[in-house]
Structure formats: structure tokens, C-alpha cells
Design a protein around this motif. Structure first.
Motif, PDB file in Angstrom:
ATOM      1  N   TRP A  63      -8.187  -5.992  -1.789  1.00  0.00           N
ATOM      2  CA  TRP A  63      -8.185  -5.604  -0.383  1.00  0.00           C
ATOM      3  C   TRP A  63      -9.588  -5.486   0.196  1.00  0.00           C
ATOM      4  CZ3 TRP A  63      -5.049  -4.626   3.792  1.00  0.00           C
ATOM      5  CH2 TRP A  63      -3.676  -4.752   3.586  1.00  0.00           C
ATOM      6  N   PHE A  94      -8.247   3.816  -0.601  1.00  0.00           N
ATOM      7  CA  PHE A  94      -8.465   3.520  -2.018  1.00  0.00           C
ATOM      8  C   PHE A  94      -9.428   4.512  -2.664  1.00  0.00           C
ATOM      9  CE2 PHE A  94      -6.737  -0.688  -0.876  1.00  0.00           C
ATOM     10  CZ  PHE A  94      -5.820  -0.810  -1.898  1.00  0.00           C
ATOM     11  N   CYS A 150      -5.561  -3.814  -6.889  1.00  0.00           N
ATOM     12  CA  CYS A 150      -5.190  -3.938  -5.472  1.00  0.00           C
ATOM     13  C   CYS A 150      -6.376  -3.604  -4.576  1.00  0.00           C
ATOM     14  CB  CYS A 150      -4.016  -3.026  -5.156  1.00  0.00           C
ATOM     15  SG  CYS A 150      -3.389  -3.202  -3.467  1.00  0.00           S
ATOM     16  N   GLY A 151      -7.144  -2.574  -4.943  1.00  0.00           N
ATOM     17  CA  GLY A 151      -8.328  -2.220  -4.166  1.00  0.00           C
ATOM     18  C   GLY A 151      -9.354  -3.329  -4.147  1.00  0.00           C
ATOM     19  N   LEU A 210      -7.248   7.419  -3.521  1.00  0.00           N
ATOM     20  CA  LEU A 210      -6.429   7.142  -4.700  1.00  0.00           C
ATOM     21  C   LEU A 210      -7.260   7.188  -5.980  1.00  0.00           C
ATOM     22  CD1 LEU A 210      -4.004   4.269  -3.614  1.00  0.00           C
ATOM     23  CD2 LEU A 210      -3.576   6.714  -3.725  1.00  0.00           C
ATOM     24  N   MET A 211      -8.500   6.729  -5.915  1.00  0.00           N
ATOM     25  CA  MET A 211      -9.366   6.789  -7.088  1.00  0.00           C
ATOM     26  C   MET A 211      -9.635   8.228  -7.508  1.00  0.00           C
ATOM     27  SD  MET A 211     -12.122   3.773  -6.178  1.00  0.00           S
ATOM     28  CE  MET A 211     -13.237   4.322  -7.481  1.00  0.00           C
ATOM     29  N   LEU A 259       0.832  -1.203   0.000  1.00  0.00           N
ATOM     30  CA  LEU A 259       0.000   0.000   0.000  1.00  0.00           C
ATOM     31  C   LEU A 259       0.866   1.253   0.000  1.00  0.00           C
ATOM     32  CD1 LEU A 259      -2.863  -0.923   2.516  1.00  0.00           C
ATOM     33  CD2 LEU A 259      -2.855  -1.102   0.024  1.00  0.00           C
ATOM     34  N   ILE A 272      -3.501  -0.110  -9.089  1.00  0.00           N
ATOM     35  CA  ILE A 272      -4.142   0.326  -7.845  1.00  0.00           C
ATOM     36  C   ILE A 272      -5.584  -0.164  -7.779  1.00  0.00           C
ATOM     37  CG2 ILE A 272      -4.993   2.384  -6.623  1.00  0.00           C
ATOM     38  CD1 ILE A 272      -2.418   3.782  -7.451  1.00  0.00           C
ATOM     39  N   GLY A 273      -6.294  -0.147  -8.907  1.00  0.00           N
ATOM     40  CA  GLY A 273      -7.675  -0.629  -8.917  1.00  0.00           C
ATOM     41  C   GLY A 273      -7.772  -2.110  -8.576  1.00  0.00           C
TER      42      GLY A 273
END
Length: 316
Positions: free
Chosen positions: A250, A197, A246-247, A200-201, A108, A243-244
Motif C-alpha cells: 500500500w 499501518f 499489505c503495508g 497496526l504495527m 484493510l 499485515i506487514g
């Protein structure tokens, strides 16, 4: 539940359940090791990968993902499936799970650095060229590793010291209100992950919007500048996908803590739910290299070289 027992060691599931549980984690373990070793080997063969700031962060992320598979995942499997004086004692049980969460938390941290680097590269290009050098990126990565490592050590020591009664056991406890780390802490961490997240989006929506406008504006002036803009847009989109994904991996982990706090399931039901959520979480560590190879031409080229050399050695 019929558990296999050998002396002071017993399985938390049936023998058939253990076969499926271990088999699924072995598949994830193998995928993590092979995919991230491929990324690391690519940097050894294709020296041009080192020239990119983004790629340097991705290399460090690959090392974190590799350690997740080598250290975190096996300890997690032992702690989840075995009941013994070592794995169930409140003073030592947390030590089996904290390494996995440490390396996941390290991932992260890398995603946060990626977001900052992409934001400066696209939205503040002058500032990015002037201050965000490769040396700066490497320094930030060292600080990230050191800070999180110290935090992990402190968390382990605090957990051991907080276990005043060394004879207390907390193994295989999925019931409401009996969480090892505290119900409030788990829910707090879950909310923080969701908010992280979401932030981050929003950040990447802004970055992508700026990159689109930059590419369209430059495409009318100079072909070379337009190509640079398209490269920046492609890199930004790739990191956004990382990142998407990973979200997505998670979110089930956040969901499981809310379920344990507010839902009523059987012990077996909780074990299945926890196992599925954790498999999805650890799977993220093997998905990232696949995304690099699919989205980034320089990684595809490096992958071919690594695989080609391995095949050539086998033939010889």
C-alpha cells in the motif's frame, strides 16, 4: 507519444507499452484468481478450517481479494489504458476506479478485524473466549461488507452527481493540481493509510510481546498449555506478516499521490510510476494465500488435498 486510435477509442500508451502494461496485469490477475480460489476450495474440503475465528476472517479476506481481481483490476486496466467518451467522461471515469479501491479498502477492514481478534485472543483471552465466538466474527464480517458496500455506492452516486458538466473530460491527466478526486482528498487518504499501518504495527508489537511472555511462562508448567501458546504465537506472527506485506504493497500508492502533488515529471513518467505502484498494490491480493500456505500447517494440508483432487481428475 504515438497512440493507436480506432474511431473514438485510442490507447494512452504506445502499442509496445500496452503489451507490457496488459501483460503485467494479466499475470497479477491470474495469480489473484488461482491463489484465492485455492483458499476458498480449501475451506470446502478441509472442514476443520471453519473452527478457527482467524481462519474465518481469512476466508472473507480471500473472497474480497478474489473480487478485487475479478471486478476491480479489469475495470482499472480499461480506465488507465483507454481513452474514449466512456472512460474519459468525468461523470463515468471514477466508476472504473472506485470498485478496485472499494475492494482494497475492504481488505484493510479485514486487517483491522484480524488485529482486534488477535489482540483479544492474546491479551484478553478470557474476554475472547466469552464474547468472540464464530457467530460474532461472522456478524462483524457481514457488517463490514454491508457498511463498505453502502459507502461505495454513496461514493459512486456522489461522484456522478458532482459532475455537473457531462461533456467535461479528465482522461489521462497526471499533471500537478489536476487530480480527479481532488489533491487534498488524495493526500488525506494517503496520510490515513500510513497512520493506519503504523497503528497496526504498534498493536502487533504489543500482541507479540504478550504472546512471547505467555509462551515462555507456560512452557515451564504444562506441555499442552505450552503447545497452545506456541500455536497462538504462530498465528499471531502469521497475521502480522500478512499485515506487514499489505503495508508494503500500500505504501507506494500513498507515495504516488504525494509525487503527483509536489513533484514534476513528464506525463509518461507519471504513467509509468502510477502503473508500477498500482501493480504492487493489486499484487497484495495474490500474496496472502501464499503466506497462509507457507506459515500455517492446516492450510498446507488443505492445499495439498485440493491440488491432489485436481490432479486426480486430470488423470482420469
Amino acid at each position: 507519444m504515438e497512440n493507436y486510435t480506432e474511431g473514438n477509442i485510442s490507447l494512452n500508451v504506445t502499442t509496445l507499452g500496452a503489451v507490457f502494461f496488459i501483460g503485467a496485469h494479466v499475470c497479477v490477475f491470474t495469480g489473484i484468481i488461482l491463489s484465492n480460489l485455492l483458499v476458498i476450495a480449501s475451506f470446502q474440503i478441509e472442514k476443520n478450517l471453519w473452527k478457527s475465528r482467524t481462519n474465518t476472517i481469512l476466508l472473507s479476506l480471500a473472497v474480497a481479494d478474489l473480487l478485487t481481481g475479478v471486478v476491480g483490476l479489469p475495470l482499472h486496466v480499461i480506465g488507465r489504458i483507454l481513452s474514449s467518451p466512456l472512460t474519459c467522461a468525468s461523470a463515468t471515469r471514477a466508476l472504473l476506479f472506485l470498485p478496485g479501491f472499494f475492494f482494497c479498502g475492504l481488505s484493510l477492514g479485514h486487517l483491522f478485524l484480524l488485529a482486534v481478534e488477535r489482540y483479544l485472543a492474546v491479551c484478553r483471552p478470557i474476554l475472547h473466549r466469552r464474547y468472540i465466538s464464530l457467530k460474532c466474527i461472522k456478524t462483524c464480517l457481514r457488517i463490514l461488507w454491508i457498511v463498505l458496500l453502502i459507502n461505495g455506492i454513496i461514493a459512486n452516486i456522489a461522484k456522478i452527481l458532482s459532475s455537473k458538466d457531462s461533456d467535461s473530460f479528465t482522461c489521462y491527466n497526471f499533471k500537478m493540481g489536476h487530480q480527479s478526486f481532488g489533491q487534498e482528498y488524495e493526500i488525506f487518504v494517503s496520510c490515513v493509510i500510513v497512520c493506519f499501518f503504523l497503528l497496526l504495527m504498534v498493536c502487533y508489537a504489543r500482541i507479540y510481546n504478550v504472546a512471547i511472555r505467555y509462551t515462555n511462562r507456560r512452557s515451564r508448567t504444562a506441555e499442552r498449555t505450552a503447545a497452545t501458546g506456541k500455536t497462538a504465537l504462530s498465528t499471531t506472527l502469521t497475521t502480522a506478516i500478512v499485515i506487514g506485506v499489505c503495508g508494503i504493497c500500500w505504501l507506494p500508492t500513498s507515495f504516488k499521490y504525494f509525487c503527483r502533488a509536489y513533484c514534476h515529471f513528464s506525463t509518461d513518467g507519471f504513467f509509468v510510476m502510477f502503473s508500477l505502484c498500482e501493480i504492487v498494490l493489486y499484487s497484495n491480493s495474490m500474496v496472502n494465500p501464499i503466506i497462509y500456505g507457507y506459515r500455517m500447517p492446516e492450510f498446507r494440508k488443505a492445499y495439498r488435498k485440493v491440488i491432489g483432487r485436481l490432479v486426480a481428475k486430470e488423470v482420469l
